[in-house]
Design a protein around this motif. Structure first.
Motif, PDB file in Angstrom:
ATOM      1  N   VAL A 162       0.848  -1.187   0.000  1.00 55.78           N
ATOM      2  CA  VAL A 162       0.000   0.000   0.000  1.00 55.78           C
ATOM      3  C   VAL A 162       0.886   1.240   0.000  1.00 55.78           C
ATOM      4  O   VAL A 162       2.032   1.209   0.453  1.00 55.78           O
ATOM      5  CB  VAL A 162      -0.969   0.033   1.205  1.00 55.78           C
ATOM      6  N   VAL A 163       0.332   2.317  -0.523  1.00 57.88           N
ATOM      7  CA  VAL A 163       1.040   3.597  -0.592  1.00 57.88           C
ATOM      8  C   VAL A 163       0.338   4.589   0.330  1.00 57.88           C
ATOM      9  O   VAL A 163      -0.875   4.789   0.213  1.00 57.88           O
ATOM     10  CB  VAL A 163       1.065   4.150  -2.030  1.00 57.88           C
ATOM     11  N   ASP A 164       1.083   5.177   1.233  1.00 51.67           N
ATOM     12  CA  ASP A 164       0.545   6.185   2.134  1.00 51.67           C
ATOM     13  C   ASP A 164       0.170   7.424   1.324  1.00 51.67           C
ATOM     14  O   ASP A 164       1.023   8.044   0.690  1.00 51.67           O
ATOM     15  CB  ASP A 164       1.603   6.534   3.196  1.00 51.67           C
ATOM     16  N   ILE A 165      -1.115   7.790   1.319  1.00 52.19           N
ATOM     17  CA  ILE A 165      -1.548   8.992   0.582  1.00 52.19           C
ATOM     18  C   ILE A 165      -2.080  10.056   1.539  1.00 52.19           C
ATOM     19  O   ILE A 165      -2.825  10.961   1.125  1.00 52.19           O
ATOM     20  CB  ILE A 165      -2.599   8.655  -0.500  1.00 52.19           C
ATOM     21  N   THR A 166      -1.705   9.964   2.799  1.00 50.30           N
ATOM     22  CA  THR A 166      -2.101  10.990   3.750  1.00 50.30           C
ATOM     23  C   THR A 166      -1.618  12.355   3.258  1.00 50.30           C
ATOM     24  O   THR A 166      -0.466  12.509   2.873  1.00 50.30           O
ATOM     25  CB  THR A 166      -1.500  10.688   5.137  1.00 50.30           C
ATOM     26  N   GLU A 202     -18.764   6.429  -0.174  1.00 46.68           N
ATOM     27  CA  GLU A 202     -18.368   6.175   1.218  1.00 46.68           C
ATOM     28  C   GLU A 202     -17.472   4.946   1.321  1.00 46.68           C
ATOM     29  O   GLU A 202     -16.532   4.916   2.113  1.00 46.68           O
ATOM     30  CB  GLU A 202     -19.605   6.019   2.087  1.00 46.68           C
ATOM     31  N   SER A 203     -17.758   3.936   0.484  1.00 42.61           N
ATOM     32  CA  SER A 203     -16.947   2.716   0.521  1.00 42.61           C
ATOM     33  C   SER A 203     -15.519   2.982   0.049  1.00 42.61           C
ATOM     34  O   SER A 203     -14.565   2.382   0.546  1.00 42.61           O
ATOM     35  CB  SER A 203     -17.586   1.615  -0.332  1.00 42.61           C
ATOM     36  N   LEU A 204     -15.360   3.895  -0.922  1.00 43.70           N
ATOM     37  CA  LEU A 204     -14.017   4.250  -1.397  1.00 43.70           C
ATOM     38  C   LEU A 204     -13.197   4.881  -0.283  1.00 43.70           C
ATOM     39  O   LEU A 204     -12.019   4.562  -0.092  1.00 43.70           O
ATOM     40  CB  LEU A 204     -14.111   5.216  -2.578  1.00 43.70           C
ATOM     41  N   ARG A 209      -9.140   4.593   4.202  1.00 43.70           N
ATOM     42  CA  ARG A 209      -8.923   4.742   5.648  1.00 43.70           C
ATOM     43  C   ARG A 209      -8.463   3.432   6.268  1.00 43.70           C
ATOM     44  O   ARG A 209      -7.598   3.416   7.144  1.00 43.70           O
ATOM     45  CB  ARG A 209     -10.203   5.231   6.329  1.00 43.70           C
ATOM     46  N   GLU A 210      -9.056   2.313   5.826  1.00 39.43           N
ATOM     47  CA  GLU A 210      -8.680   1.011   6.379  1.00 39.43           C
ATOM     48  C   GLU A 210      -7.240   0.651   6.020  1.00 39.43           C
ATOM     49  O   GLU A 210      -6.468   0.200   6.874  1.00 39.43           O
ATOM     50  CB  GLU A 210      -9.634  -0.071   5.860  1.00 39.43           C
ATOM     51  N   ASP A 218      -3.278   7.876   7.986  1.00 34.51           N
ATOM     52  CA  ASP A 218      -4.691   8.200   7.802  1.00 34.51           C
ATOM     53  C   ASP A 218      -5.297   7.547   6.563  1.00 34.51           C
ATOM     54  O   ASP A 218      -6.421   7.051   6.599  1.00 34.51           O
ATOM     55  CB  ASP A 218      -4.864   9.718   7.714  1.00 34.51           C
ATOM     56  N   TYR A 219      -4.547   7.572   5.452  1.00 32.83           N
ATOM     57  CA  TYR A 219      -5.086   7.072   4.184  1.00 32.83           C
ATOM     58  C   TYR A 219      -4.008   6.351   3.383  1.00 32.83           C
ATOM     59  O   TYR A 219      -2.835   6.737   3.420  1.00 32.83           O
ATOM     60  CB  TYR A 219      -5.633   8.219   3.327  1.00 32.83           C
ATOM     61  N   ALA A 220      -4.419   5.323   2.632  1.00 36.29           N
ATOM     62  CA  ALA A 220      -3.483   4.613   1.762  1.00 36.29           C
ATOM     63  C   ALA A 220      -4.246   3.956   0.621  1.00 36.29           C
ATOM     64  O   ALA A 220      -5.447   3.693   0.733  1.00 36.29           O
ATOM     65  CB  ALA A 220      -2.691   3.568   2.544  1.00 36.29           C
TER      66      ALA A 220
END
Length: 238
Positions: A162-166, A202-204, A209-210, A218-220
Motif C-alpha cells: 500500500v502507498v501512504d496517501i495521507t 463512502e466505501s471508497l 482509511r482502512e 490516515d489514508y493509503a
C-alpha cells in the motif's frame, strides 16, 4: 516526453478511482506522470462520451499530470489481441515509463480485467526489439517498464503493498468528483448505477482509511504486483 509513471484505465475515471492519491503524491514529489484511457466510456449509463472527455481533462488538471490520452477502443468490446496490444505498446514506447499502473486483475466490470491483462502483456511485448511499431511516422525503440502494478477497484482484493496517501486524499476525492455525470448527485435525474450511489463513495473512503489504519497512517491505496518486489536493505521498508 519521458514519464516516470504511466497509468492506464479501461475507462475515464478508473485511474482516479484506483490510484489518484498516489498520482497526486508522486506529482508533488516531482515525478512526471501520464494517464492513458483505453476507451471513452461510451457505454456508461450516465452522461455521454463527450462529457466524459471533458471530465477526464478536468481530473487530469486537478492531479497535475503531464499528459492524458485516449486510445478510443470500443467500450465493452475491446479485446486483448495484436492490434490492441500494438496500440498500447505505442504509448509505452512513446512515454518510456519506469512504472506502469493499470486496472485490477479481477473485477466486477469485464473491461477492468481485460484492460489489466491487455496492458500487462503489452508491457512485456514492448520490450521485444522484433515487435516493430511506429508513431507519427517515426520508428519506435523497444522499451519495457521496470514494474507493472495493479490498483484495486470494485472487488476487495488483498493488496501486496500500500502507498501512504495521507495529505493527498482530498486531491484524490476532488479528481473523482470531477466526473459529475458518473457519481452520486442527489439532484441528478440520471438513472442510478452501482457507482452512482452515496454508499459507493463512502466505501471508497472507507477502503483508503482502512489501508491507512493498517500501516499507521490516515489514508493509503493498495496495489497488487506481478513479481516480487526487491529491496537492497531492510531499511528500505521502513
Amino acid at each position: 516526453m519521458k514519464l516516470d509513471i504511466l497509468a492506464f484505465g479501461a475507462h475515464p475515471d478508473d485511474v482516479e478511482l484506483g490510484c489518484s492519491g498516489t498520482i497526486a503524491k508522486e506529482v508533488a514529489l516531482g515525478k512526471k506522470v501520464g494517464i492513458v484511457d483505453l476507451t471513452r466510456g461510451e457505454l456508461g449509463t450516465r452522461g455521454t462520451a463527450e462529457l466524459r472527455d471533458q471530465e477526464a481533462m478536468a481530473a487530469a488538471q486537478i492531479l497535475g499530470v503531464s499528459v492524458r490520452e485516449n486510445l478510443q477502443m470500443r467500450d465493452g468490446f475491446f479485446v486483448n489481441d495484436e492490434p490492441h496490444q500494438l496500440a498500447v505498446i505505442q504509448m509505452i514506447r512513446k512515454y518510456q515509463p519506469e512504472i506502469v499502473i493499470c486496472n485490477a486483475i479481477d473485477d466486477r466490470h469485464i473491461d477492468h480485467a481485460k484492460g489489466s491483462k491487455l496492458v500487462s502483456e503489452a508491457c512485456f511485448l514492448s520490450g521485444l526489439i522484433k515487435v516493430e511499431t511506429e508513431y507519427q511516422g517515426q520508428k519506435q525503440s523497444a522499451w519495457r517498464p521496470k514494474q507493472v502494478y495493479h490498483y484495486i477497484q470494485w472487488k476487495n482484493i488483498e493488496p501486496d503493498f500500500v502507498v501512504d496517501i495521507t495529505g493527498y486524499n482530498e486531491k484524490r476525492i476532488e479528481s473523482i468528483l470531477a466526473y459529475g455525470s458518473q457519481f452520486y448527485n442527489p439532484n441528478s435525474n440520471e438513472p442510478e448505477t452501482p457507482i452512482a450511489t452515496k454508499n459507493f463513495l463512502e466505501s471508497l473512503n472507507s477502503r483508503t482509511r482502512e489501508f491507512g489504519r493498517i500501516i499507521g497512517t490516515d489514508y493509503a491505496e493498495g496495489y497488487t504486483v506481478e513479481r516480487y518486489l526487491a529491496v537492497n536493505s531492510l531499511a528500505d521498508l521502513l
